[in-house]
Scaffold this active site. Sequence first.
Site, short mmCIF file in Angstrom:
data_model
loop_
_atom_site.label_atom_id
_atom_site.label_comp_id
_atom_site.label_asym_id
_atom_site.label_seq_id
_atom_site.Cartn_x
_atom_site.Cartn_y
_atom_site.Cartn_z
N GLU A 53 2.55 -6.17 7.89
CA GLU A 53 1.51 -5.20 8.27
C GLU A 53 1.42 -4.95 9.77
O GLU A 53 1.16 -3.82 10.20
CB GLU A 53 0.15 -5.67 7.73
CG GLU A 53 -0.06 -5.41 6.25
CD GLU A 53 0.44 -6.53 5.36
OE1 GLU A 53 0.11 -6.54 4.16
OE2 GLU A 53 1.19 -7.41 5.86
N ALA A 79 0.83 -1.21 0.00
CA ALA A 79 0.00 0.00 0.00
C ALA A 79 0.86 1.26 0.00
O ALA A 79 1.97 1.28 0.55
CB ALA A 79 -0.92 0.00 1.22
N GLU A 119 0.70 -9.96 -1.39
CA GLU A 119 -0.68 -10.44 -1.51
C GLU A 119 -1.12 -10.50 -2.97
O GLU A 119 -1.87 -11.40 -3.36
CB GLU A 119 -1.62 -9.56 -0.69
CG GLU A 119 -1.44 -9.79 0.80
CD GLU A 119 -2.23 -8.81 1.65
OE1 GLU A 119 -2.98 -9.26 2.53
OE2 GLU A 119 -2.09 -7.59 1.44
N GLY A 155 0.89 -5.71 0.63
CA GLY A 155 -0.02 -5.87 -0.49
C GLY A 155 0.65 -6.37 -1.75
O GLY A 155 0.02 -7.01 -2.59
#
Length: 267
Positions: free
Chosen positions: A141, A73, A121, A118
């Site tokens: 995170e 992110a 991910e 992310g």
Amino acid sequence: MSSEERFGEHVVVRRHADGHVAELVLDRPKAMNAVSTDMARAIASACTSLGVDPEVRAVVLTSSNDRAFCVGADLKERNSFTDTDLRLQRPTTRASYTSVLDLPVPAIAAVNGFALGGGFELALSCDVIVADGTAVVGLPEVSVGVIPGGGGTQLLPRRVGAARAAELIFTARRVEAAEARELGLVDVLVETGRVREEALALAGRIAANSPVGLRAAKKALRLGQGLDIRAGLEVEDAAWRTVAFSGDRAEGVRAFNEKRKPVWPGE
């Protein structure tokens, strides 16, 4: 030969192998592909377009940055967010990760450099992760006060088991290429500097197969995860029935007997 289409400012789609292999390029190199709100929208838009294209048989996620696949992110953007801003952004960012997961054709992540949060991910949302020796992966995170929110808490344990996933998520540690391959965080480890080429070559081998068969096989694999064996076999049987009476099945049998490469009708 390849063609190119841009989605927003930071995502490019290139078509290879007569359009049967699509390369989705994360193209925000100055930010190491940090996923901003606009970039999240572009990823979802590109995946939606690829998902409905009958010519696409495999998708490869790559990076235009030599140092990173994707660092997750965009925390610089989020630093200016109010709680309301973050709440409003959530459906957009969630949709971007889900769009990769929902691709109906085989998807391959070509990971070089950092694939964190992310970014990892996005890779986990693919079916196969190819990495080179520069790869560093992880879900950090909890070290910044959140949790993996792009599917990490669900996808990682499906890949490496609950206990291993817990250790990796709770410690927020980064894992380098060799250990990542040993732990099953990546599937294929290739020579440094060749990850894009190797991933595209793998996609090309996949795309040579029946498009109907590929989509049905992926659906069976995905829907069967987590089911007991009997329920899983019912999922498989339903998928088999979608291909057993298809033009691709008829062409595959005919080509085998005629000792030639099949020309798939894709239906």
